[in-house]
Scaffold this active site. Structure first.
Site, PDB file in Angstrom:
ATOM      1  N   ALA A  96      -4.820  -2.676   5.691  1.00 28.14           N
ATOM      2  CA  ALA A  96      -6.209  -2.373   6.068  1.00 28.14           C
ATOM      3  C   ALA A  96      -7.103  -2.478   4.845  1.00 28.14           C
ATOM      4  O   ALA A  96      -6.630  -2.432   3.707  1.00 28.14           O
ATOM      5  CB  ALA A  96      -6.308  -0.952   6.642  1.00 28.14           C
ATOM      6  N   TRP A  97      -8.394  -2.642   5.110  1.00 27.99           N
ATOM      7  CA  TRP A  97      -9.420  -2.431   4.069  1.00 27.99           C
ATOM      8  C   TRP A  97      -9.613  -0.920   4.024  1.00 27.99           C
ATOM      9  O   TRP A  97     -10.112  -0.329   4.990  1.00 27.99           O
ATOM     10  CB  TRP A  97     -10.721  -3.138   4.449  1.00 27.99           C
ATOM     11  CG  TRP A  97     -11.832  -2.910   3.457  1.00 27.99           C
ATOM     12  CD1 TRP A  97     -12.401  -1.707   3.140  1.00 27.99           C
ATOM     13  CD2 TRP A  97     -12.488  -3.893   2.645  1.00 27.99           C
ATOM     14  NE1 TRP A  97     -13.370  -1.879   2.184  1.00 27.99           N
ATOM     15  CE2 TRP A  97     -13.455  -3.213   1.861  1.00 27.99           C
ATOM     16  CE3 TRP A  97     -12.361  -5.275   2.511  1.00 27.99           C
ATOM     17  CZ2 TRP A  97     -14.287  -3.870   0.960  1.00 27.99           C
ATOM     18  CZ3 TRP A  97     -13.200  -5.931   1.606  1.00 27.99           C
ATOM     19  CH2 TRP A  97     -14.147  -5.236   0.840  1.00 27.99           C
ATOM     20  N   THR A  98      -9.222  -0.262   2.944  1.00 30.84           N
ATOM     21  CA  THR A  98      -9.270   1.205   2.889  1.00 30.84           C
ATOM     22  C   THR A  98     -10.293   1.727   1.869  1.00 30.84           C
ATOM     23  O   THR A  98     -10.384   2.939   1.681  1.00 30.84           O
ATOM     24  CB  THR A  98      -7.879   1.784   2.541  1.00 30.84           C
ATOM     25  OG1 THR A  98      -7.464   1.225   1.291  1.00 30.84           O
ATOM     26  CG2 THR A  98      -6.863   1.480   3.611  1.00 30.84           C
ATOM     27  N   GLY A 111       0.821  -1.210   0.000  1.00 26.77           N
ATOM     28  CA  GLY A 111       0.000   0.000   0.000  1.00 26.77           C
ATOM     29  C   GLY A 111       0.850   1.253   0.000  1.00 26.77           C
ATOM     30  O   GLY A 111       2.088   1.186   0.069  1.00 26.77           O
ATOM     31  N   ASP A 131      -8.875   9.765  10.378  1.00 24.30           N
ATOM     32  CA  ASP A 131      -9.766  10.876  10.745  1.00 24.30           C
ATOM     33  C   ASP A 131     -11.236  10.483  10.610  1.00 24.30           C
ATOM     34  O   ASP A 131     -12.100  11.116  11.216  1.00 24.30           O
ATOM     35  CB  ASP A 131      -9.466  12.103   9.867  1.00 24.30           C
ATOM     36  CG  ASP A 131      -9.456  11.789   8.376  1.00 24.30           C
ATOM     37  OD1 ASP A 131      -9.129  10.646   8.002  1.00 24.30           O
ATOM     38  OD2 ASP A 131      -9.765  12.691   7.568  1.00 24.30           O
ATOM     39  N   TRP A 166      -6.354  11.707   4.984  1.00 24.24           N
ATOM     40  CA  TRP A 166      -6.263  12.034   3.557  1.00 24.24           C
ATOM     41  C   TRP A 166      -4.871  11.684   3.008  1.00 24.24           C
ATOM     42  O   TRP A 166      -4.176  12.548   2.460  1.00 24.24           O
ATOM     43  CB  TRP A 166      -6.567  13.503   3.337  1.00 24.24           C
ATOM     44  CG  TRP A 166      -7.962  13.962   3.698  1.00 24.24           C
ATOM     45  CD1 TRP A 166      -8.853  13.355   4.541  1.00 24.24           C
ATOM     46  CD2 TRP A 166      -8.621  15.145   3.216  1.00 24.24           C
ATOM     47  NE1 TRP A 166     -10.008  14.079   4.606  1.00 24.24           N
ATOM     48  CE2 TRP A 166      -9.901  15.184   3.802  1.00 24.24           C
ATOM     49  CE3 TRP A 166      -8.246  16.180   2.357  1.00 24.24           C
ATOM     50  CZ2 TRP A 166     -10.806  16.220   3.544  1.00 24.24           C
ATOM     51  CZ3 TRP A 166      -9.147  17.214   2.113  1.00 24.24           C
ATOM     52  CH2 TRP A 166     -10.408  17.221   2.690  1.00 24.24           C
ATOM     53  N   TYR A 189     -16.412   1.849   7.220  1.00 20.50           N
ATOM     54  CA  TYR A 189     -14.940   1.917   7.305  1.00 20.50           C
ATOM     55  C   TYR A 189     -14.506   2.521   8.643  1.00 20.50           C
ATOM     56  O   TYR A 189     -13.659   1.964   9.348  1.00 20.50           O
ATOM     57  CB  TYR A 189     -14.406   2.743   6.128  1.00 20.50           C
ATOM     58  CG  TYR A 189     -12.947   3.116   6.247  1.00 20.50           C
ATOM     59  CD1 TYR A 189     -11.945   2.158   6.095  1.00 20.50           C
ATOM     60  CD2 TYR A 189     -12.556   4.432   6.515  1.00 20.50           C
ATOM     61  CE1 TYR A 189     -10.593   2.502   6.210  1.00 20.50           C
ATOM     62  CE2 TYR A 189     -11.226   4.789   6.629  1.00 20.50           C
ATOM     63  CZ  TYR A 189     -10.245   3.821   6.478  1.00 20.50           C
ATOM     64  OH  TYR A 189      -8.915   4.171   6.598  1.00 20.50           O
ATOM     65  N   ASP A 211      -1.044 -12.326   4.615  1.00 23.80           N
ATOM     66  CA  ASP A 211      -2.435 -11.887   4.675  1.00 23.80           C
ATOM     67  C   ASP A 211      -2.842 -11.905   6.148  1.00 23.80           C
ATOM     68  O   ASP A 211      -2.839 -12.976   6.777  1.00 23.80           O
ATOM     69  CB  ASP A 211      -3.319 -12.833   3.841  1.00 23.80           C
ATOM     70  CG  ASP A 211      -4.759 -12.360   3.778  1.00 23.80           C
ATOM     71  OD1 ASP A 211      -5.287 -11.859   4.795  1.00 23.80           O
ATOM     72  OD2 ASP A 211      -5.374 -12.482   2.702  1.00 23.80           O
ATOM     73  N   LEU A 230       1.161   3.766   2.280  1.00 27.19           N
ATOM     74  CA  LEU A 230       1.923   3.998   3.514  1.00 27.19           C
ATOM     75  C   LEU A 230       2.961   2.895   3.720  1.00 27.19           C
ATOM     76  O   LEU A 230       4.104   3.173   4.103  1.00 27.19           O
ATOM     77  CB  LEU A 230       0.975   4.060   4.722  1.00 27.19           C
ATOM     78  CG  LEU A 230       1.660   4.226   6.078  1.00 27.19           C
ATOM     79  CD1 LEU A 230       2.499   5.503   6.131  1.00 27.19           C
ATOM     80  CD2 LEU A 230       0.631   4.215   7.214  1.00 27.19           C
TER      81      LEU A 230
HETATM   82  N1  NAP Z   1      -5.769   6.375   2.624  1.00 29.53           N
HETATM   83  C1  NAP Z   1      -6.105   7.306   3.517  1.00 29.53           C
HETATM   84  O1  NAP Z   1      -6.537   8.408   3.160  1.00 29.53           O
HETATM   85  C2  NAP Z   1      -5.931   7.025   4.984  1.00 29.53           C
HETATM   86  C3  NAP Z   1      -6.198   8.064   5.882  1.00 29.53           C
HETATM   87  C4  NAP Z   1      -6.000   7.844   7.237  1.00 29.53           C
HETATM   88  C5  NAP Z   1      -5.560   6.615   7.682  1.00 29.53           C
HETATM   89  N2  NAP Z   1      -5.337   5.616   6.794  1.00 29.53           N
HETATM   90  C6  NAP Z   1      -4.888   4.321   7.315  1.00 29.53           C
HETATM   91  O2  NAP Z   1      -3.506   4.194   6.994  1.00 29.53           O
HETATM   92  C7  NAP Z   1      -3.200   2.835   6.725  1.00 29.53           C
HETATM   93  C8  NAP Z   1      -2.538   2.712   5.372  1.00 29.53           C
HETATM   94  O3  NAP Z   1      -3.435   3.203   4.383  1.00 29.53           O
HETATM   95  P1  NAP Z   1      -2.998   3.318   2.862  1.00 29.53           P
HETATM   96  O4  NAP Z   1      -3.568   4.584   2.359  1.00 29.53           O
HETATM   97  O5  NAP Z   1      -1.549   3.024   2.689  1.00 29.53           O
HETATM   98  O6  NAP Z   1      -3.864   2.129   2.255  1.00 29.53           O
HETATM   99  P2  NAP Z   1      -3.635   1.281   0.922  1.00 29.53           P
HETATM  100  O7  NAP Z   1      -2.756   2.003  -0.040  1.00 29.53           O
HETATM  101  O8  NAP Z   1      -5.001   0.850   0.489  1.00 29.53           O
HETATM  102  O9  NAP Z   1      -2.826   0.038   1.474  1.00 29.53           O
HETATM  103  C9  NAP Z   1      -3.420  -0.913   2.290  1.00 29.53           C
HETATM  104  C10 NAP Z   1      -2.705  -2.203   2.023  1.00 29.53           C
HETATM  105  O10 NAP Z   1      -3.280  -3.212   2.860  1.00 29.53           O
HETATM  106  C11 NAP Z   1      -3.336  -4.387   2.106  1.00 29.53           C
HETATM  107  N3  NAP Z   1      -4.296  -5.326   2.624  1.00 29.53           N
HETATM  108  C12 NAP Z   1      -5.645  -5.331   2.503  1.00 29.53           C
HETATM  109  N4  NAP Z   1      -6.147  -6.431   3.086  1.00 29.53           N
HETATM  110  C13 NAP Z   1      -5.093  -7.129   3.579  1.00 29.53           C
HETATM  111  C14 NAP Z   1      -4.961  -8.346   4.271  1.00 29.53           C
HETATM  112  N5  NAP Z   1      -6.023  -9.096   4.561  1.00 29.53           N
HETATM  113  N6  NAP Z   1      -3.726  -8.758   4.631  1.00 29.53           N
HETATM  114  C15 NAP Z   1      -2.641  -8.037   4.325  1.00 29.53           C
HETATM  115  N7  NAP Z   1      -2.683  -6.874   3.650  1.00 29.53           N
HETATM  116  C16 NAP Z   1      -3.912  -6.424   3.291  1.00 29.53           C
HETATM  117  C17 NAP Z   1      -3.725  -3.929   0.715  1.00 29.53           C
HETATM  118  O11 NAP Z   1      -3.401  -4.931  -0.215  1.00 29.53           O
HETATM  119  P3  NAP Z   1      -4.259  -5.070  -1.578  1.00 29.53           P
HETATM  120  O12 NAP Z   1      -3.972  -3.833  -2.348  1.00 29.53           O
HETATM  121  O13 NAP Z   1      -3.735  -6.311  -2.177  1.00 29.53           O
HETATM  122  O14 NAP Z   1      -5.698  -5.139  -1.161  1.00 29.53           O
HETATM  123  C18 NAP Z   1      -2.863  -2.684   0.567  1.00 29.53           C
HETATM  124  O15 NAP Z   1      -1.594  -3.005   0.041  1.00 29.53           O
HETATM  125  C19 NAP Z   1      -4.515   2.070   6.874  1.00 29.53           C
HETATM  126  O16 NAP Z   1      -4.595   1.552   8.159  1.00 29.53           O
HETATM  127  C20 NAP Z   1      -5.567   3.131   6.696  1.00 29.53           C
HETATM  128  O17 NAP Z   1      -6.763   2.799   7.370  1.00 29.53           O
HETATM  129  C21 NAP Z   1      -5.492   5.800   5.458  1.00 29.53           C
END
Ligand code: NAP
Length: 269
Positions: free
Chosen positions: A63-65, A23, A101, A145, A124, A45, A25
């Site tokens: 995470a499921w994002t 992902g 957030d 964000w 979510y 996983d 981050l």
């Molecule tokens: N994006 C935002 O705006 C945001 C804001 C605040 C906080 N966050 C938090 O920050 C963290 C990182 O977010 P991000 O933006 O980097 O998200 P991201 O780009 O969607 O990355 C999440 C990663 O988790 C993987 N994943 C999903 N299900 C999984 C499982 N069962 N086992 C192992 N890996 C799994 C996904 O793999 P696949 O691609 O293969 O599904 C993806 O590589 C998360 O906890 C999120 O809730 C995100």
């Protein structure tokens, strides 16, 4: 082959495990912690896998994002964000859990601080609060964000749309702090020096999505207008907070301004 946690971090020796390394981050954390075991979903996983080593610390970015998809798939979102986090916690070592957030309902006029009570509006957001409650030993890092140079995110979407359209319609009634994953990953080192607990770690400054889109076009030199619309005009399945600006009352690391994060991200794209 050992991956030692740097002594100043103070969490003792051991390997650092990064979950969700595929992902945006996770990719940034893998750069900031180059000796970590950065595992993508196919290697670890969190809902089904075991690992054959004992880490000393987990940076839990998996995470499921998919915020809108979660509305139609609450069980699956909960499986990843709550049960998956429970599995990570069961490794029995300190965890940095990245949260959002979107745990807040957005009704506050001021920025949200750590002592504000979560009241999520969406599936979510509820599953992320559920994940937070699983963490006993570690740090909950709420950010907002997120954007980076990999995966799907608002900056990359706007760059694609701005390159082929004269105008894009963007929501102008949600306010937050767009946070560059490189800055959040770097700040994670500082969080590890703080007592365990919940911290708000988001970019300085705030804007609406429409203002963010305008800045993206300006910084990227794209000639594309932003038509400001409302959340209800956009009509997405998941409700989102109108205000989700995060600030810290607990001495969390101060991140650079979101516009600086945007410039840093654009150099990687
Ligand atoms: N994006 C935002 O705006 C945001 C804001 C605040 C906080 N966050 C938090 O920050 C963290 C990182 O977010 P991000 O933006 O980097 O998200 P991201 O780009 O969607 O990355 C999440 C990663 O988790 C993987 N994943 C999903 N299900 C999984 C499982 N069962 N086992 C192992 N890996 C799994 C996904 O793999 P696949 O691609 O293969 O599904 C993806 O590589 C998360 O906890 C999120 O809730 C995100």
């Amino acid at each position: 082959m050992e991956h030692e946690i740097a002594d100043p971090v103070g969490t003792g020796p051991g390997r650092v495990l990064i979950t969700g390394a595929g992902g945006q981050l996770g990719a940034a954390l893998a750069e900031v912690f180059p000796r970590a075991d950065a595992l993508t979903r196919d290697l670890y996983d969190i809902t089904t896998s075991t690992i054959d080593f004992s880490p000393g610390l987990v940076l839990h970015a998996a995470a499921w994002t998919a915020v809108d998809d979660a509305e139609g798939h609450p069980v699956q979102a909960e499986l990843v964000n709550v049960q998956g986090t429970r599995n990570v916690v069961a490794l029995g070592v300190p965890v940095v859990y990245y949260s959002t957030d979107y745990v807040f309902d957005g009704s506050k006029a001021e920025p949200y601080v750590e002592s504000d009570e979560p009241r999520p509006l969406s599936v979510y957001g509820r599953t992320k609060v559920g994940g937070e409650r699983e963490v006993r030993d570690g740090w909950i890092v709420r950010s907002s964000w997120l954007f980076g140079w990999t995966s799907k995110n608002f900056v990359r979407t706007m760059l694609e749309l701005g390159a082929r359209q004269d105008e894009v319609a963007v929501v102008d009634d949600q306010r937050g702090s767009p946070t560059f994953v490189g800055h959040l990953a770097e700040a994670t080192k500082d969080v590890l020096e703080l007592p365990q607990g919940t911290y708000h770690v988001a970019a300085a400054g705030d804007c609406t999505w429409a203002e963010f889109a305008e800045a993206i076009f300006e910084e990227a030199g794209l000639d594309c207008r932003v038509r400001r619309i409302t959340t209800s005009e956009l009509g997405r399945p998941a409700p989102r907070p109108a205000n989700s600006v995060l600030r810290s009352e607990r001495g969390a690391p101060i991140l650079p301004h979101w516009r600086e994060g945007l410039r840093a991200c654009l150099t990687r794209l």
